[in-house]
Design a protein around this motif. Structure first.
Motif, PDB file in Angstrom:
ATOM      1  N   LEU A  14      43.586  42.573  39.708  1.00 48.49           N
ATOM      2  CA  LEU A  14      43.925  41.398  38.790  1.00 48.49           C
ATOM      3  C   LEU A  14      44.837  41.648  37.560  1.00 48.49           C
ATOM      4  CD1 LEU A  14      40.554  39.652  38.783  1.00 48.49           C
ATOM      5  CD2 LEU A  14      42.384  38.992  39.953  1.00 48.49           C
ATOM      6  N   HIS A  15      44.411  42.883  36.847  1.00 51.19           N
ATOM      7  CA  HIS A  15      45.535  43.295  35.716  1.00 51.19           C
ATOM      8  C   HIS A  15      46.713  43.478  36.120  1.00 51.19           C
ATOM      9  CE1 HIS A  15      41.881  44.473  32.885  1.00 51.19           C
ATOM     10  NE2 HIS A  15      41.815  43.025  33.250  1.00 51.19           N
ATOM     11  N   ARG A  16      47.039  44.223  37.242  1.00 55.41           N
ATOM     12  CA  ARG A  16      48.182  44.473  38.052  1.00 55.41           C
ATOM     13  C   ARG A  16      49.274  43.059  38.325  1.00 55.41           C
ATOM     14  NH1 ARG A  16      46.790  47.476  41.958  1.00 55.41           N
ATOM     15  NH2 ARG A  16      46.254  49.151  40.527  1.00 55.41           N
ATOM     16  N   LEU A  17      48.314  42.095  38.724  1.00 51.68           N
ATOM     17  CA  LEU A  17      49.051  40.827  39.190  1.00 51.68           C
ATOM     18  C   LEU A  17      49.578  40.292  38.066  1.00 51.68           C
ATOM     19  CD1 LEU A  17      46.686  39.698  42.018  1.00 51.68           C
ATOM     20  CD2 LEU A  17      48.910  40.259  42.105  1.00 51.68           C
ATOM     21  N   LEU A  18      48.732  40.166  36.752  1.00 52.25           N
ATOM     22  CA  LEU A  18      49.097  39.788  35.642  1.00 52.25           C
ATOM     23  C   LEU A  18      50.205  40.089  34.998  1.00 52.25           C
ATOM     24  CD1 LEU A  18      48.497  37.551  33.337  1.00 52.25           C
ATOM     25  CD2 LEU A  18      47.080  39.268  32.390  1.00 52.25           C
ATOM     26  N   ARG A  19      50.539  41.505  35.030  1.00 59.22           N
ATOM     27  CA  ARG A  19      51.455  42.255  34.393  1.00 59.22           C
ATOM     28  C   ARG A  19      52.739  41.820  35.403  1.00 59.22           C
ATOM     29  NH1 ARG A  19      48.073  46.544  34.069  1.00 59.22           N
ATOM     30  NH2 ARG A  19      48.948  47.590  35.970  1.00 59.22           N
ATOM     31  N   GLY A  27      37.492  34.877  33.943  1.00 56.38           N
ATOM     32  CA  GLY A  27      38.211  35.164  32.590  1.00 56.38           C
ATOM     33  C   GLY A  27      37.689  36.493  31.941  1.00 56.38           C
ATOM     34  N   VAL A  28      36.548  36.871  32.280  1.00 58.54           N
ATOM     35  CA  VAL A  28      36.026  38.086  31.703  1.00 58.54           C
ATOM     36  C   VAL A  28      36.734  39.139  32.425  1.00 58.54           C
ATOM     37  CG1 VAL A  28      34.110  39.720  31.696  1.00 58.54           C
ATOM     38  CG2 VAL A  28      33.703  37.353  31.040  1.00 58.54           C
ATOM     39  N   LEU A  29      37.032  39.051  33.787  1.00 57.44           N
ATOM     40  CA  LEU A  29      37.507  40.223  34.680  1.00 57.44           C
ATOM     41  C   LEU A  29      38.964  40.212  34.509  1.00 57.44           C
ATOM     42  CD1 LEU A  29      35.848  39.160  38.113  1.00 57.44           C
ATOM     43  CD2 LEU A  29      35.393  41.079  36.670  1.00 57.44           C
ATOM     44  N   VAL A  30      39.724  39.079  33.998  1.00 57.53           N
ATOM     45  CA  VAL A  30      40.991  39.110  33.667  1.00 57.53           C
ATOM     46  C   VAL A  30      41.357  39.583  32.436  1.00 57.53           C
ATOM     47  CG1 VAL A  30      43.273  37.819  33.535  1.00 57.53           C
ATOM     48  CG2 VAL A  30      41.897  37.339  35.228  1.00 57.53           C
ATOM     49  N   GLY A  31      40.364  39.319  31.445  1.00 53.06           N
ATOM     50  CA  GLY A  31      40.408  39.900  29.964  1.00 53.06           C
ATOM     51  C   GLY A  31      40.515  41.334  30.089  1.00 53.06           C
ATOM     52  N   GLY A  32      40.961  41.765  28.752  1.00 53.03           N
ATOM     53  CA  GLY A  32      40.859  43.168  28.558  1.00 53.03           C
ATOM     54  C   GLY A  32      42.407  44.020  28.839  1.00 53.03           C
ATOM     55  N   SER A  33      43.286  43.121  29.598  1.00 49.35           N
ATOM     56  CA  SER A  33      44.647  43.590  29.801  1.00 49.35           C
ATOM     57  C   SER A  33      45.433  43.749  28.600  1.00 49.35           C
ATOM     58  CB  SER A  33      45.033  43.091  31.018  1.00 49.35           C
ATOM     59  OG  SER A  33      45.538  41.858  30.633  1.00 49.35           O
ATOM     60  N   PHE A  43      45.624  29.556  35.759  1.00 44.35           N
ATOM     61  CA  PHE A  43      45.309  28.228  36.425  1.00 44.35           C
ATOM     62  C   PHE A  43      44.731  28.460  37.722  1.00 44.35           C
ATOM     63  CE2 PHE A  43      45.565  24.214  38.415  1.00 44.35           C
ATOM     64  CZ  PHE A  43      45.006  23.328  37.470  1.00 44.35           C
ATOM     65  N   ALA A  44      45.430  29.405  38.311  1.00 43.30           N
ATOM     66  CA  ALA A  44      44.753  29.740  40.120  1.00 43.30           C
ATOM     67  C   ALA A  44      43.609  30.590  39.770  1.00 43.30           C
ATOM     68  CB  ALA A  44      45.963  30.373  40.709  1.00 43.30           C
ATOM     69  N   MET A  45      43.487  31.393  38.757  1.00 40.78           N
ATOM     70  CA  MET A  45      42.171  32.239  38.724  1.00 40.78           C
ATOM     71  C   MET A  45      41.092  31.514  38.087  1.00 40.78           C
ATOM     72  SD  MET A  45      42.549  35.307  39.380  1.00 40.78           S
ATOM     73  CE  MET A  45      43.942  34.683  40.695  1.00 40.78           C
ATOM     74  N   LEU A  71      33.979  41.292  43.084  1.00 35.99           N
ATOM     75  CA  LEU A  71      35.187  40.954  42.269  1.00 35.99           C
ATOM     76  C   LEU A  71      35.219  42.068  41.323  1.00 35.99           C
ATOM     77  CD1 LEU A  71      34.412  37.205  41.787  1.00 35.99           C
ATOM     78  CD2 LEU A  71      36.260  38.105  43.184  1.00 35.99           C
ATOM     79  N   ILE A  72      34.315  42.779  40.816  1.00 31.65           N
ATOM     80  CA  ILE A  72      34.183  43.612  39.747  1.00 31.65           C
ATOM     81  C   ILE A  72      35.394  44.842  40.100  1.00 31.65           C
ATOM     82  CG2 ILE A  72      32.944  45.324  38.319  1.00 31.65           C
ATOM     83  CD1 ILE A  72      30.596  43.563  38.637  1.00 31.65           C
ATOM     84  N   PRO A  73      35.168  45.709  41.274  1.00 26.84           N
ATOM     85  CA  PRO A  73      36.089  46.625  41.764  1.00 26.84           C
ATOM     86  C   PRO A  73      37.741  46.091  41.769  1.00 26.84           C
ATOM     87  CG  PRO A  73      34.254  46.642  43.163  1.00 26.84           C
ATOM     88  CD  PRO A  73      34.293  45.276  42.240  1.00 26.84           C
ATOM     89  N   CYS A  74      37.826  44.395  41.823  1.00 26.65           N
ATOM     90  CA  CYS A  74      38.936  43.792  41.880  1.00 26.65           C
ATOM     91  C   CYS A  74      39.932  43.795  40.575  1.00 26.65           C
ATOM     92  CB  CYS A  74      39.066  42.630  42.535  1.00 26.65           C
ATOM     93  SG  CYS A  74      38.355  42.631  44.459  1.00 26.65           S
ATOM     94  N   ARG A  75      39.263  44.346  39.271  1.00 24.54           N
ATOM     95  CA  ARG A  75      39.754  44.109  38.072  1.00 24.54           C
ATOM     96  C   ARG A  75      41.026  44.690  37.761  1.00 24.54           C
ATOM     97  NH1 ARG A  75      36.972  45.114  32.090  1.00 24.54           N
ATOM     98  NH2 ARG A  75      38.106  43.424  31.011  1.00 24.54           N
ATOM     99  N   PRO A  76      41.196  46.061  38.290  1.00 26.16           N
ATOM    100  CA  PRO A  76      42.512  46.686  38.208  1.00 26.16           C
ATOM    101  C   PRO A  76      43.509  45.813  38.842  1.00 26.16           C
ATOM    102  CG  PRO A  76      40.812  48.355  38.581  1.00 26.16           C
ATOM    103  CD  PRO A  76      40.184  46.850  38.966  1.00 26.16           C
TER     104      PRO A  76
END
Length: 525
Positions: A186-191, A229-235, A204-206, A179-184
């Protein structure tokens, strides 16, 4: 079919408690006890589902704001470890001493005693986060310390539950590291979600998906929600996501508080035990305060963090429930611990609501325990020749700072308690300082007679009012301007002698003024 009745009674109780000056969450607790006692109601599957979703979203929201560098602090681990060890030893020893004299303890073996002591060594993440949010202190240093301690405790609880249930993670659980390499991504999906309902659905889904994924690998789902939450956070949009989920999370957490009450009251003997355990909790803040001051935190930081941890935990309730299912503890002790938890909430919330005033009134007493050296972030502040202070450097505060620079060049200072935001503003060349506007120590280090204007743009109205009252109490006679969002807030601020600005009502005026000025510039060009 009775769920609507439960919700309506909870609403009424929440309104009553809010009216008398207590947080609505205590009303939800009380309504659960009353409904169980008068109508023999218990928690339905719907209420249980709401509670589970609330806890999951809460942990996901904590992860969004979590700074792993702060969590790595040896001081946090030291305070947490020592406090839990001392708590287990003291509570366990106390129960063993009481054993021959109380029927509730008769027949309990040492394993059960130490399990109870372990369950009561935790403090409530739900309550602490709610208290900080309601008081607008989520970014304060004492809030970060308390949340860091709570997260470490929650990790300990997760390890215990994973071991006691026999669901030991298999080697395949190491796949979760992918999951760690997937962080970028996740940030792209959030944007890509924009700013509407898609953003809420994404969060909610995350949260739910992360919990389910970890459960699949026999790792506690709550830990999965936190890590997602930690992985999605920081964006750039993680703060916006946290705010979007706030009301949804609070709504679901009503179910959590209801369930505690709907568990009902224990037998008379066990009720006596619950009252004793509710009183025993008095040791917690004193031990936390001593440990934190020993580790060089300021007296105020130590006090506010300690009082936020002055309660028993929902995780302790979960731990006791797991232990009962495994035969380590009689089932009636789960209800007893639930009542003790409720008592701790009723004691903790009013005290936390008055924590700042408690420190201000007895500052000389608390500061006797301070160490002379200061940790980074707790040093004295020198604002130089600033004559205008802007409290809160969010979007509104930053706009105020930029505008006033024209009239007060080199004489304006921004005050911000969030370290990340502080660093960002400093990089932009702004004259900003770290400080908590509700901290009397902060104001004691400033010569208020040299300040002409204080602009307050904090996110929480209650904190805005508290800051105004504090600086008035300290003898400040200059001008004070405060942001407001509703008409009743404006009236309250104007009664305090402030210039108030309704953010929503004046938005149209500000928009029109901005457009008109631009048109004038183009016409004269």
């Amino acid at each position: 079919m009775l769920d609507p009745v439960i919700i309506i009674v909870a609403l009424g109780a929440g309104l009553i408690f809010k009216r008398i000056g207590f947080p609505p969450m205590l009303g939800y607790l009380a309504s659960g006890f009353v409904l169980h006692a008068t109508m023999d109601m218990s928690a339905s599957d719907t209420i249980q589902t709401l509670a589970d979703l609330g806890i999951t979203l809460l942990l996901f929201s904590i992860g969004l704001k979590l700074n792993l560098r702060d969590l790595a602090s040896p001081r946090l681990w030291g305070v947490t470890g020592i406090h839990m060890a001392v708590s287990v030893a003291c509570i366990g020893g106390f129960l063993l001493l009481l054993g021959p004299y109380l029927a509730a303890l008769s027949g309990l073996d040492p394993t059960a005693i130490w399990t109870i002591a372990f369950a009561l060594s935790f403090s409530s993440t739900v309550l602490a986060v709610k208290v900080f949010e309601e008081q607008g202190e989520s970014a304060a240093l004492h809030a970060k310390i308390a949340i860091g301690i709570l997260i470490i405790q929650d990790l300990v609880a997760v390890v215990f539950m994973a071991g006691s249930t026999g669901k030991i993670p298999e080697a395949s659980a190491l796949l979760l590291l992918l999951l760690i390499p997937c962080r970028p991504l996740l940030h792209r999906l959030l944007r890509a979600c924009g700013h509407g309902e898609l953003m809420v659905l994404f969060g909610f889904a995350m949260a739910i998906g992360g919990a389910a994924l970890f459960e699949y690998f026999y790792v506690k789902g709550d830990l999965g929600a936190l890590i997602m939450g930690v992985l999605v956070g920081g964006s750039l949009k993680s703060n916006e996501l946290a705010k979007s989920l706030l009301n949804l999370k609070d709504l679901f957490l009503v179910g959590f508080f209801l369930i505690i009450g709907l568990n009902g009251f224990p037998s008379p003997d066990m009720m006596v035990m619950a009252l004793i355990l509710g009183g025993v909790i008095a040791y917690k803040p004193f031990l936390y305060y001593w440990l934190m001051t020993m580790l060089k935190y300021r007296a105020r930081t130590s006090l506010l963090a300690s009082l936020a941890l002055f309660n028993y935990s929902e995780f302790g309730l979960i731990v006791s429930g797991v232990a009962a299912q495994q035969g380590l503890l009689p089932m009636e002790w789960v209800t007893t611990i639930a009542v003790a938890l409720s008592i701790s909430f009723f004691l903790s919330v009013p005290i936390n609501a008055r924590a700042v005033k408690l420190y201000n009134n007895y500052k000389d007493v608390f500061t006797r325990f301070e160490r002379k050296t200061r940790l980074p972030g707790e040093e004295p502040v020198d604002l130089g020749n600033a004559r205008v202070l802007v409290l809160g450097m969010g979007r509104v505060g930053s706009g105020v700072y930029e505008y006033l620079q024209k009239f007060y060049p080199e004489q304006i200072a921004g005050i911000e308690e969030g370290t990340d935001k502080l660093a960002s503003k400093a990089k932009q060349g702004l004259n900003v300082y770290r400080g908590d506007a509700s901290d009397r120590d902060f104001w004691d280090r400033i010569n208020l007679a040299e300040v002409d204007l204080i602009m307050i743009s904090l996110t929480n109205h209650t904190e805005n009012v508290a800051v105004v009252e504090l600086i008035k109490e300290l003898g400040y006679n200059g001008k004070v301007a405060v942001i407001a969002r509703f008409a009743d807030q404006m009236r309250e601020l104007e009664e305090l002698g402030c210039i108030s600005y309704n953010f929503y009502a004046e938005a149209g005026h500000g928009f029109a003024e901005h457009v008109y000025e631009n048109l004038q510039q183009k016409n004269t060009a």
